[in-house]
Design a protein around this motif. Structure first.
Motif, mmCIF file in Angstrom:
data_model
loop_
_atom_site.group_PDB
_atom_site.id
_atom_site.type_symbol
_atom_site.label_atom_id
_atom_site.label_comp_id
_atom_site.label_asym_id
_atom_site.label_seq_id
_atom_site.Cartn_x
_atom_site.Cartn_y
_atom_site.Cartn_z
ATOM 1 N N LEU A 256 20.563 34.340 23.588
ATOM 2 C CA LEU A 256 20.923 33.328 24.264
ATOM 3 C C LEU A 256 21.171 31.921 23.199
ATOM 4 O O LEU A 256 20.492 31.838 22.250
ATOM 5 C CB LEU A 256 19.997 33.046 25.169
ATOM 6 N N SER A 257 22.247 30.986 23.373
ATOM 7 C CA SER A 257 22.437 29.848 22.906
ATOM 8 C C SER A 257 21.634 28.729 23.512
ATOM 9 O O SER A 257 21.154 27.737 22.819
ATOM 10 C CB SER A 257 23.801 29.516 22.783
ATOM 11 N N GLY A 258 21.534 28.962 24.835
ATOM 12 C CA GLY A 258 20.562 27.834 25.507
ATOM 13 C C GLY A 258 20.689 28.278 26.945
ATOM 14 O O GLY A 258 21.121 29.200 27.524
ATOM 15 N N ILE A 259 19.746 27.265 27.935
ATOM 16 C CA ILE A 259 19.550 27.485 29.205
ATOM 17 C C ILE A 259 20.146 26.253 29.970
ATOM 18 O O ILE A 259 19.505 25.300 29.329
ATOM 19 C CB ILE A 259 18.375 28.048 29.716
ATOM 20 N N ILE A 260 20.795 26.391 30.921
ATOM 21 C CA ILE A 260 21.106 25.180 31.703
ATOM 22 C C ILE A 260 20.240 25.260 33.100
ATOM 23 O O ILE A 260 20.316 26.074 33.932
ATOM 24 C CB ILE A 260 22.599 24.891 32.086
ATOM 25 N N TYR A 261 19.307 24.533 33.169
ATOM 26 C CA TYR A 261 18.499 24.471 34.465
ATOM 27 C C TYR A 261 18.940 23.159 35.510
ATOM 28 O O TYR A 261 19.193 21.896 34.899
ATOM 29 C CB TYR A 261 16.883 23.804 34.169
ATOM 30 N N LYS B 126 7.273 28.792 31.359
ATOM 31 C CA LYS B 126 6.705 30.114 30.666
ATOM 32 C C LYS B 126 7.630 31.212 30.365
ATOM 33 O O LYS B 126 7.163 31.777 29.314
ATOM 34 C CB LYS B 126 5.728 30.694 31.697
ATOM 35 N N MET B 127 8.571 31.175 31.028
ATOM 36 C CA MET B 127 9.617 32.254 30.729
ATOM 37 C C MET B 127 10.336 31.836 29.477
ATOM 38 O O MET B 127 10.200 32.683 28.298
ATOM 39 C CB MET B 127 10.654 32.315 31.701
ATOM 40 N N CYS B 128 10.548 30.668 29.173
ATOM 41 C CA CYS B 128 11.220 29.846 28.068
ATOM 42 C C CYS B 128 10.424 30.072 26.877
ATOM 43 O O CYS B 128 10.678 30.229 25.903
ATOM 44 C CB CYS B 128 11.931 28.746 28.356
ATOM 45 N N GLY B 129 9.140 29.345 26.917
ATOM 46 C CA GLY B 129 8.433 29.184 25.876
ATOM 47 C C GLY B 129 8.625 27.919 25.156
ATOM 48 O O GLY B 129 9.812 27.471 25.193
ATOM 49 N N GLU B 130 7.966 27.342 24.478
ATOM 50 C CA GLU B 130 7.993 25.764 24.010
ATOM 51 C C GLU B 130 9.110 25.815 22.874
ATOM 52 O O GLU B 130 9.896 25.054 22.696
ATOM 53 C CB GLU B 130 6.889 25.497 23.378
ATOM 54 N N GLU B 131 9.291 27.044 22.131
ATOM 55 C CA GLU B 131 10.225 27.045 20.880
ATOM 56 C C GLU B 131 11.643 26.883 21.370
ATOM 57 O O GLU B 131 12.556 26.324 20.798
ATOM 58 C CB GLU B 131 9.974 28.340 19.956
ATOM 59 N N SER B 132 11.811 27.295 22.594
ATOM 60 C CA SER B 132 13.262 27.599 23.353
ATOM 61 C C SER B 132 13.474 26.307 23.981
ATOM 62 O O SER B 132 14.966 26.166 24.453
ATOM 63 C CB SER B 132 13.339 28.618 24.156
ATOM 64 N N LEU B 133 12.657 25.365 24.237
ATOM 65 C CA LEU B 133 12.957 24.089 25.081
ATOM 66 C C LEU B 133 14.158 23.226 24.463
ATOM 67 O O LEU B 133 14.711 22.379 25.219
ATOM 68 C CB LEU B 133 11.797 23.442 25.443
ATOM 69 N N GLU B 134 14.228 23.289 23.183
ATOM 70 C CA GLU B 134 14.914 22.459 22.403
ATOM 71 C C GLU B 134 16.798 22.669 22.763
ATOM 72 O O GLU B 134 17.618 22.056 22.533
ATOM 73 C CB GLU B 134 14.974 22.412 21.152
ATOM 74 N N CYS B 135 16.744 23.862 23.372
ATOM 75 C CA CYS B 135 18.127 24.474 23.810
ATOM 76 C C CYS B 135 18.392 24.566 25.300
ATOM 77 O O CYS B 135 19.273 25.216 25.680
ATOM 78 C CB CYS B 135 18.392 25.895 22.877
ATOM 79 N N VAL B 136 17.559 23.604 26.050
ATOM 80 C CA VAL B 136 17.573 23.606 27.241
ATOM 81 C C VAL B 136 18.059 22.345 27.789
ATOM 82 O O VAL B 136 17.672 21.355 27.308
ATOM 83 C CB VAL B 136 16.184 23.937 27.875
#
Length: 428
Positions: free
Chosen positions: A100-105, A127-137
């Motif tokens: 994934l490149s990112g997530i749009i919530y 929890k599903m994303c994890g802290e490391e992925s949050l910069e692409c949210v």
């Protein structure tokens, strides 16, 4: 991602510039239907009824795939169904090195407050994303046209400042954006694509915690951080419903017949809830291999159902063709019989007409003959009458002459009545 009714499918429609199939977007109190004829690249179905669908669009030189997920807190799906569908999708893509490149919530700014369910689902999302992925949210807010600007600004400020809401995510790099503009307008399209651009320009690929746990660490969904968060909620709900059910059953022992009848309906309701929670826990505790096996069984059932439908359709088509052939044969035979009868009728009518014409001609001849004979007789009668008048005419106007004048009319009457024989008798 996001809870049901926040505008996930509508956001995709804004990006691709045309409406997503109407069946994909909710327009009422119940959640959107999960069946669609829209162009899909991938579709992941849960053991329940969840579905994840993927849409494609071009952005500059990039091919962007937008993954549409069923919403948490759905009226027709449990959160277990939703998480299982999303987990299967993430597992399959990461297993073949698609990241994934990112997530749009997506969140409705029109919601007056964060409900307990919304907080629970947001925590499971983290929890599903994890802290490391949050910069692409990207945390995107929708439905700004439903609230006053001042109120919307205050709610947005509360979201980003409260650590339990979006505060901690923003500190770890999550971006906060607004989806603005009227639906179907260029402004709305540009606003949606601006959100997509935030992710594309980062040029990063992320691995979610749930992907790492399921694929790299070979954990079942129930043992992932997101699965444990969901399982905690299931256990809490189960304990709550068990206490409520016991309270109802205790009350039924002391109640009269009418009250007991009402309590029985409540008892049935909570028993159904507990049965659903047991099923959710069973699904959650499946290994990914068991999920795929169940999915394959469902696919086989669908394929077999399709084959049965095709076979029934072929049988129906064969019956229709046989019936068409029978009707065609009946029509051909009846047509031949009618044409033969018509031809015979025409021939019979023609013969009758010829016979009538012949009889008419014969009668005309007889009538002509009768008229000729009658005319001949009249001529002969007049001739005889003239001769008789000449032979009996007196020399002068004596009494004999007077008698002759009297006799002549009588002779004429006798001739008409009796013919020439009567005249002869009169003369003698």
């Amino acid at each position: 991602m996001g809870v049901t009714g926040t505008g996930k499918s509508s956001f995709i429609a804004d990006c691709i510039g045309k409406p997503v199939d109407d069946q994909m977007i909710g327009h009422g109190l119940r959640s959107r239907k999960l069946h669609t004829n829209a162009p899909l690249i991938l579709a992941y179905s849960t053991p329940g009824t969840g579905r994840v669908a993927v849409y494609t669009l071009k952005y500059n030189d990039h091919t962007v795939r937008l993954i549409d997920t069923p919403g948490f807190d759905d009226t027709s799906l449990s959160d277990t169904d939703v998480l299982t569908a999303v987990a299967q999708c993430f597992h399959e893509t990461y297993s073949v090195d698609i990241k994934l490149s990112g997530i749009i919530y997506i969140h409705r700014i029109s919601d007056p407050r964060m409900t307990g369910n919304a907080l629970k689902n947001l925590e499971m999302f983290k929890k599903m994303c994890g802290e490391e992925s949050l910069e692409c949210v990207v945390l995107a807010t929708t439905m700004w046209d439903s609230v006053a600007q001042r109120l919307g600004n205050a709610r947005e400020e509360e979201l980003v400042s409260e650590p339990l809401f979006w505060g901690s995510m923003k500190l770890l790099g999550s971006m906060v954006e607004r989806l603005s503009g009227d639906k179907g307008t260029e402004a709305r399209h540009n606003s949606a694509m601006n959100i997509v651009q935030k992710i594309v320009l980062k040029k990063k690929k992320i691995v979610l915690d749930i992907q790492r746990e399921m694929v790299d660490d070979h954990k079942p969904l129930a043992e992932t951080s997101a699965g444990q968060e969901l399982d905690k909620g299931l256990r809490e709900a189960k304990l709550k419903h068990q206490k409520e059910l016991k309270s109802i059953q205790d009350s039924m022992k002391k109640a009269d017949a009418k009250t007991r009848s009402l309590l029985e309906d409540h008892e049935k309701h909570y028993q159904e809830k507990l049965t659903r929670l047991d099923k959710d826990q069973e699904i959650l505790n499946m290994s990914i291999a068991e999920m795929y096996k169940q999915k394959e069984e469902q696919l086989r059932e669908i394929i077999q159902m399709k084959k049965d439908q095709e076979h029934q359709a072929q049988q129906l088509e064969a019956r229709i063709k046989r019936r068409e052939s029978e009707l065609e044969s009946q029509y051909h035979n009846q047509k031949q019989a009618f044409e033969k009868e018509r031809s015979e009728m025409k021939a019979s009518t023609k013969a009758q007409q010829e016979k009538i014409l012949q009889q008419d001609a014969n009668m005309a001849k007889k009538l002509q003959k009768l008229e000729n004979e009658h005319a001949q007789e009249l001529r002969e009668l007049r001739a005889q009458a003239q001769m008789s008048q000449l032979n009996n005419a007196p020399a002068s106007g004596s009494a004999g002459g007077a008698l002759g004048s009297f006799i002549l009319p009588m002779v004429m009457v006798a001739m008409i009545a009796g013919g020439m024989g009567g005249l002869g008798g009169l003369g003698s």
